[in-house]
Design an enzyme around this catalytic site. Structure first.
Site, mmCIF file in Angstrom:
data_model
loop_
_atom_site.group_PDB
_atom_site.id
_atom_site.type_symbol
_atom_site.label_atom_id
_atom_site.label_comp_id
_atom_site.label_asym_id
_atom_site.label_seq_id
_atom_site.Cartn_x
_atom_site.Cartn_y
_atom_site.Cartn_z
ATOM 1 N N LYS A 1 -15.297 -12.959 -42.309
ATOM 2 C CA LYS A 1 -14.717 -13.956 -41.394
ATOM 3 C C LYS A 1 -13.562 -13.347 -40.598
ATOM 4 C CE LYS A 1 -12.894 -18.366 -40.756
ATOM 5 N NZ LYS A 1 -11.508 -18.281 -41.251
ATOM 6 N N ASP A 2 -12.774 -12.500 -41.248
ATOM 7 C CA ASP A 2 -11.659 -11.807 -40.589
ATOM 8 C C ASP A 2 -12.052 -10.345 -40.398
ATOM 9 O OD1 ASP A 2 -9.321 -13.937 -40.795
ATOM 10 O OD2 ASP A 2 -10.446 -14.005 -42.651
ATOM 11 N N HIS B 1 -13.192 -18.119 -50.445
ATOM 12 C CA HIS B 1 -12.395 -17.265 -51.339
ATOM 13 C C HIS B 1 -13.142 -17.046 -52.664
ATOM 14 C CE1 HIS B 1 -9.044 -19.360 -48.998
ATOM 15 N NE2 HIS B 1 -8.802 -18.104 -48.746
ATOM 16 N N GLY C 1 -13.014 -10.807 -46.531
ATOM 17 C CA GLY C 1 -14.109 -11.557 -45.908
ATOM 18 C C GLY C 1 -14.463 -11.053 -44.514
ATOM 19 N N GLN D 1 2.916 -12.282 -40.977
ATOM 20 C CA GLN D 1 1.729 -12.327 -40.134
ATOM 21 C C GLN D 1 1.649 -13.602 -39.300
ATOM 22 O OE1 GLN D 1 -0.866 -12.047 -43.716
ATOM 23 N NE2 GLN D 1 -2.211 -13.418 -42.583
ATOM 24 N N SER E 1 -12.489 -22.470 -43.858
ATOM 25 C CA SER E 1 -11.164 -21.907 -43.598
ATOM 26 C C SER E 1 -10.122 -22.880 -44.131
ATOM 27 C CB SER E 1 -10.966 -21.732 -42.089
ATOM 28 O OG SER E 1 -9.600 -21.573 -41.794
ATOM 29 N N ARG F 1 -7.521 -23.522 -42.749
ATOM 30 C CA ARG F 1 -7.004 -24.253 -41.582
ATOM 31 C C ARG F 1 -7.910 -25.409 -41.160
ATOM 32 N NH1 ARG F 1 -4.823 -18.939 -39.893
ATOM 33 N NH2 ARG F 1 -2.571 -19.207 -39.738
ATOM 34 N N HIS G 1 -10.857 -22.027 -51.109
ATOM 35 C CA HIS G 1 -12.105 -22.757 -50.871
ATOM 36 C C HIS G 1 -13.269 -21.861 -51.298
ATOM 37 C CE1 HIS G 1 -12.389 -20.165 -47.372
ATOM 38 N NE2 HIS G 1 -11.257 -20.658 -46.877
ATOM 39 N N GLU G 2 -14.465 -22.353 -51.087
ATOM 40 C CA GLU G 2 -15.657 -21.648 -51.555
ATOM 41 C C GLU G 2 -15.758 -20.230 -50.967
ATOM 42 O OE1 GLU G 2 -18.557 -21.061 -53.993
ATOM 43 O OE2 GLU G 2 -17.365 -22.897 -54.129
HETATM 44 P P1 AMP Z 1 -6.862 -16.137 -46.291
HETATM 45 O O1 AMP Z 1 -6.464 -16.916 -47.491
HETATM 46 O O2 AMP Z 1 -7.266 -16.988 -45.121
HETATM 47 O O3 AMP Z 1 -5.890 -15.040 -45.929
HETATM 48 O O4 AMP Z 1 -8.197 -15.391 -46.680
HETATM 49 C C1 AMP Z 1 -8.272 -14.569 -47.806
HETATM 50 C C2 AMP Z 1 -9.592 -13.841 -47.794
HETATM 51 O O5 AMP Z 1 -10.665 -14.782 -47.801
HETATM 52 C C3 AMP Z 1 -9.770 -12.982 -46.540
HETATM 53 O O6 AMP Z 1 -10.373 -11.749 -46.916
HETATM 54 C C4 AMP Z 1 -10.709 -13.816 -45.697
HETATM 55 O O7 AMP Z 1 -11.509 -13.041 -44.817
HETATM 56 C C5 AMP Z 1 -11.570 -14.467 -46.764
HETATM 57 N N1 AMP Z 1 -12.214 -15.679 -46.244
HETATM 58 C C6 AMP Z 1 -11.648 -16.693 -45.552
HETATM 59 N N2 AMP Z 1 -12.567 -17.598 -45.192
HETATM 60 C C7 AMP Z 1 -13.758 -17.160 -45.671
HETATM 61 C C8 AMP Z 1 -15.106 -17.663 -45.623
HETATM 62 N N3 AMP Z 1 -15.401 -18.801 -45.022
HETATM 63 N N4 AMP Z 1 -16.067 -16.930 -46.228
HETATM 64 C C9 AMP Z 1 -15.775 -15.766 -46.871
HETATM 65 N N5 AMP Z 1 -14.529 -15.245 -46.956
HETATM 66 C C10 AMP Z 1 -13.538 -15.934 -46.356
#
Ligand code: AMP
Length: 282
Positions: A149-150, A37, A147, A61, A185, A187, A34-35
């Site tokens: 976010k995490d 990423h 991000g 995880q 997210s 999710r 998504h935006e």
């Molecule tokens: P994920 O695919 O959820 O494991 O996330 C991959 C990366 O994208 C991680 O570094 C997250 O922190 C980041 N990320 C997820 N959601 C967002 C968001 N809304 N804004 C910026 N980065 C994000």
């Protein structure tokens, strides 16, 4: 754009780039891009000549009873987005490639996962540290973007890079939000229409608490309790909402006049777990 499931192919490709003195950026993801990423990928592109994205839903995880099976998988759409944003390579390994056999070693992260998301998701950050450690060894990027976010993930990985001498510089990317404030997210796709309308309340509660702190509240626990009750009344189940220290990731009751804090929350709407945070510098 190279798309490969092979460790050797991605490794050799990156090595060739490095031999040409090109700087390599890396953005690890679990796909369903998504935006949020894409903003990390753009950030990596600003600092690097070639950007590698990994798409891997890491079973290590996910805890028992979590959403590993249901986690959205949208490889074709993801690859289109990666092409459009001009990524240089996408690494899409099979689980059997990442985890081919017996695992003898585990990485203990001591206290950094005792609080925040680590408290309610035992083994979650160990799984992340394991996979990112492997990905860094495979890709050997110059920089990697994660991000905010995490935030706990970012802070733990920073420590990992420092202690294990990975030759990569970590950068943090800001949280990208929908117009109503909800942090994007993968999710969020689980939310029903009704839940989606309620979901931005978490961020609203956090911004309300942030404002009170900026206005001088130095012991925000009552304020936080009040916001938790309001969210519960709206149908949220609270995992945690609290202030944490930025360096040790431990809860803080009283804020110092100067300091770096994380105001973070995790809540459930139905089965969906939402997380969000705001960094507060006093
Ligand atoms: P994920 O695919 O959820 O494991 O996330 C991959 C990366 O994208 C991680 O570094 C997250 O922190 C980041 N990320 C997820 N959601 C967002 C968001 N809304 N804004 C910026 N980065 C994000």
């Amino acid at each position: 754009m190279l798309v490969t499931e092979s460790i050797d192919e991605i490794r050799n490709t990156v090595r060739l780039w490095k031999r040409e003195k090109l700087k390599v950026g890396f953005v690890p993801t679990m796909g369903a891009l998504h935006e949020g990423h894409l903003s990390l990928i753009r950030q990596a592109k600003k600092k690097a000549d070639r950007v590698v994205i990994s798409i891997f839903v890491n079973p290590e995880q996910f805890g028992a009873g979590e959403d590993y099976e249901e986690y959205p998988r949208k490889l074709e759409e993801d690859l289109k987005l990666c092409r459009k944003i001009r990524a240089a390579a996408v690494f899409t390994p099979e689980t059997s490639v990442m985890y081919p056999g017996e695992k003898v070693f585990t990485i203990d992260i001591k206290d950094l996962d005792k609080h925040m998301c680590g408290a309610s998701r035992p083994g979650f950050f160990q799984g992340i540290v394991l996979v990112v450690n492997k990905l860094f060894n495979i890709i050997e990027p110059d920089i990697a973007v994660f991000g905010q976010k995490d935030i706990q993930q970012y802070l733990i990985l920073k420590q990992m890079v420092k202690e294990f001498n990975h030759g990569v510089k970590l950068e943090m990317g800001q949280i990208v939000r929908a117009n109503d404030g909800l942090a994007l997210s993968s999710r969020n796709a689980y939310l029903s229409n009704e839940e989606r309308l309620k979901a931005p309340s978490l961020y609203r509660s956090l911004t309300y608490i942030e404002k009170q702190i900026k206005d001088g509240v130095d012991q925000p626990s009552l304020l936080i309790e009040h916001q938790k009750n309001e969210l519960e009344a709206k149908g949220f189940k609270i995992d945690y909402i609290n202030m944490f220290s930025m360096d040790k990731i431990v809860p803080v009751e009283r804020l110092e006049k100067e300091g770096n804090y994380i105001l973070a929350g995790a809540v459930y709407l139905g089965e969906t777990r939402l997380i969000d945070n705001i960094l507060i510098e006093l």
